[in-house]
Design a protein around this motif. Structure first.
Motif, PDB file in Angstrom:
ATOM      1  N   GLU A  64       0.830  -1.208   0.000  1.00  0.00           N
ATOM      2  CA  GLU A  64       0.000   0.000   0.000  1.00  0.00           C
ATOM      3  C   GLU A  64       0.866   1.261   0.000  1.00  0.00           C
ATOM      4  OE1 GLU A  64      -2.541  -0.278   3.381  1.00  0.00           O
ATOM      5  OE2 GLU A  64      -3.712  -1.931   2.547  1.00  0.00           O
ATOM      6  N   ASP A  65       1.889   1.267   0.827  1.00  0.00           N
ATOM      7  CA  ASP A  65       2.789   2.430   0.885  1.00  0.00           C
ATOM      8  C   ASP A  65       3.499   2.630  -0.452  1.00  0.00           C
ATOM      9  OD1 ASP A  65       2.034   2.767   3.503  1.00  0.00           O
ATOM     10  OD2 ASP A  65       3.897   1.933   4.352  1.00  0.00           O
ATOM     11  N   LEU A  66       3.958   1.548  -1.057  1.00  0.00           N
ATOM     12  CA  LEU A  66       4.635   1.622  -2.344  1.00  0.00           C
ATOM     13  C   LEU A  66       3.683   2.133  -3.425  1.00  0.00           C
ATOM     14  CD1 LEU A  66       7.237   1.111  -3.896  1.00  0.00           C
ATOM     15  CD2 LEU A  66       6.450  -1.230  -4.299  1.00  0.00           C
ATOM     16  N   ALA A  67       2.447   1.668  -3.407  1.00  0.00           N
ATOM     17  CA  ALA A  67       1.460   2.151  -4.386  1.00  0.00           C
ATOM     18  C   ALA A  67       1.213   3.642  -4.208  1.00  0.00           C
ATOM     19  CB  ALA A  67       0.159   1.364  -4.241  1.00  0.00           C
ATOM     20  N   ALA A  68       1.166   4.115  -2.980  1.00  0.00           N
ATOM     21  CA  ALA A  68       0.965   5.547  -2.722  1.00  0.00           C
ATOM     22  C   ALA A  68       2.144   6.354  -3.249  1.00  0.00           C
ATOM     23  CB  ALA A  68       0.767   5.789  -1.227  1.00  0.00           C
ATOM     24  N   ILE A  69       3.352   5.871  -3.045  1.00  0.00           N
ATOM     25  CA  ILE A  69       4.547   6.570  -3.551  1.00  0.00           C
ATOM     26  C   ILE A  69       4.534   6.585  -5.075  1.00  0.00           C
ATOM     27  CG2 ILE A  69       7.061   6.428  -3.739  1.00  0.00           C
ATOM     28  CD1 ILE A  69       7.049   5.389  -0.820  1.00  0.00           C
ATOM     29  N   GLU A  70       4.195   5.450  -5.685  1.00  0.00           N
ATOM     30  CA  GLU A  70       4.133   5.392  -7.143  1.00  0.00           C
ATOM     31  C   GLU A  70       3.099   6.386  -7.683  1.00  0.00           C
ATOM     32  OE1 GLU A  70       3.333   1.244  -7.789  1.00  0.00           O
ATOM     33  OE2 GLU A  70       5.461   0.741  -7.963  1.00  0.00           O
ATOM     34  N   GLU A  71       1.991   6.504  -7.003  1.00  0.00           N
ATOM     35  CA  GLU A  71       0.946   7.452  -7.421  1.00  0.00           C
ATOM     36  C   GLU A  71       1.457   8.879  -7.315  1.00  0.00           C
ATOM     37  OE1 GLU A  71      -2.516   9.060  -8.871  1.00  0.00           O
ATOM     38  OE2 GLU A  71      -1.792   6.987  -8.962  1.00  0.00           O
ATOM     39  N   ARG A  72       2.155   9.197  -6.235  1.00  0.00           N
ATOM     40  CA  ARG A  72       2.713  10.543  -6.079  1.00  0.00           C
ATOM     41  C   ARG A  72       3.746  10.838  -7.162  1.00  0.00           C
ATOM     42  NH1 ARG A  72       4.545  11.420  -0.033  1.00  0.00           N
ATOM     43  NH2 ARG A  72       5.007  13.475  -0.872  1.00  0.00           N
ATOM     44  N   VAL A  73       4.579   9.850  -7.476  1.00  0.00           N
ATOM     45  CA  VAL A  73       5.579  10.030  -8.534  1.00  0.00           C
ATOM     46  C   VAL A  73       4.878  10.247  -9.870  1.00  0.00           C
ATOM     47  CG1 VAL A  73       7.386   8.844  -9.871  1.00  0.00           C
ATOM     48  CG2 VAL A  73       7.420   8.775  -7.370  1.00  0.00           C
ATOM     49  N   ARG A  74       3.825   9.491 -10.131  1.00  0.00           N
ATOM     50  CA  ARG A  74       3.082   9.637 -11.377  1.00  0.00           C
ATOM     51  C   ARG A  74       2.500  11.054 -11.489  1.00  0.00           C
ATOM     52  NH1 ARG A  74      -1.727   9.779 -13.173  1.00  0.00           N
ATOM     53  NH2 ARG A  74      -2.772   9.280 -11.221  1.00  0.00           N
ATOM     54  N   VAL A  75       1.923  11.550 -10.381  1.00  0.00           N
ATOM     55  CA  VAL A  75       1.356  12.916 -10.372  1.00  0.00           C
ATOM     56  C   VAL A  75       2.457  13.939 -10.603  1.00  0.00           C
ATOM     57  CG1 VAL A  75       0.235  14.654  -8.917  1.00  0.00           C
ATOM     58  CG2 VAL A  75      -0.636  12.304  -8.974  1.00  0.00           C
ATOM     59  N   LEU A  76       3.596  13.796  -9.948  1.00  0.00           N
ATOM     60  CA  LEU A  76       4.703  14.740 -10.127  1.00  0.00           C
ATOM     61  C   LEU A  76       5.245  14.695 -11.549  1.00  0.00           C
ATOM     62  CD1 LEU A  76       6.616  14.235  -6.757  1.00  0.00           C
ATOM     63  CD2 LEU A  76       5.320  16.256  -7.466  1.00  0.00           C
ATOM     64  N   GLU A  77       5.347  13.511 -12.124  1.00  0.00           N
ATOM     65  CA  GLU A  77       5.804  13.396 -13.500  1.00  0.00           C
ATOM     66  C   GLU A  77       4.829  14.058 -14.464  1.00  0.00           C
ATOM     67  OE1 GLU A  77       6.383   9.210 -14.010  1.00  0.00           O
ATOM     68  OE2 GLU A  77       8.492   9.309 -13.409  1.00  0.00           O
ATOM     69  N   ALA A  78       3.517  13.894 -14.157  1.00  0.00           N
ATOM     70  CA  ALA A  78       2.506  14.504 -15.023  1.00  0.00           C
ATOM     71  C   ALA A  78       2.581  16.029 -14.955  1.00  0.00           C
ATOM     72  CB  ALA A  78       1.101  14.018 -14.619  1.00  0.00           C
ATOM     73  N   ARG A  79       2.900  16.595 -13.815  1.00  0.00           N
ATOM     74  CA  ARG A  79       3.033  18.043 -13.664  1.00  0.00           C
ATOM     75  C   ARG A  79       4.224  18.578 -14.461  1.00  0.00           C
ATOM     76  NH1 ARG A  79       2.564  19.377  -7.285  1.00  0.00           N
ATOM     77  NH2 ARG A  79       0.417  18.668  -6.996  1.00  0.00           N
TER      78      ARG A  79
END
Length: 81
Positions: A64-79
């Motif tokens: 769960e923690d890893l999925a949350a980090i991956e989601e944050r990285v995805r959002v930052l990459e999209a920005r």
């Protein structure tokens, strides 16, 4: 039957009975040790099952923690893109 043969036969039977009594004592000791081992194995199985539950919980939390980090990285990459 002669007296000597009968006496020898009784002595042999007494010896066999004594040996059987000794073997019964030995088997009783072995059975007691097996009972102790059965208890130990049962305890180890219970402890292992508990550790497995804890490990699955930790693994789930990590995923769960890893999925949350991956989601944050995805959002930052999209920005940044």
């Amino acid at each position: 039957m002669s007296e000597n043969a009968q006496t020898a036969m009784f002595e042999i039977l007494k010896s066999i009975q004594a040996d059987l009594a000794e073997h019964r004592k030995l088997f009783a000791g072995v059975n007691a040790r097996f009972d102790g081992l059965e208890d130990l194995v049962r305890k180890q199985r219970r402890d292992t099952a508990g550790l497995l539950v804890m490990a699955k919980s930790v693994t789930g939390t990590f995923a769960e923690d890893l999925a949350a980090i991956e989601e944050r990285v995805r959002v930052l990459e999209a920005r940044g893109a």
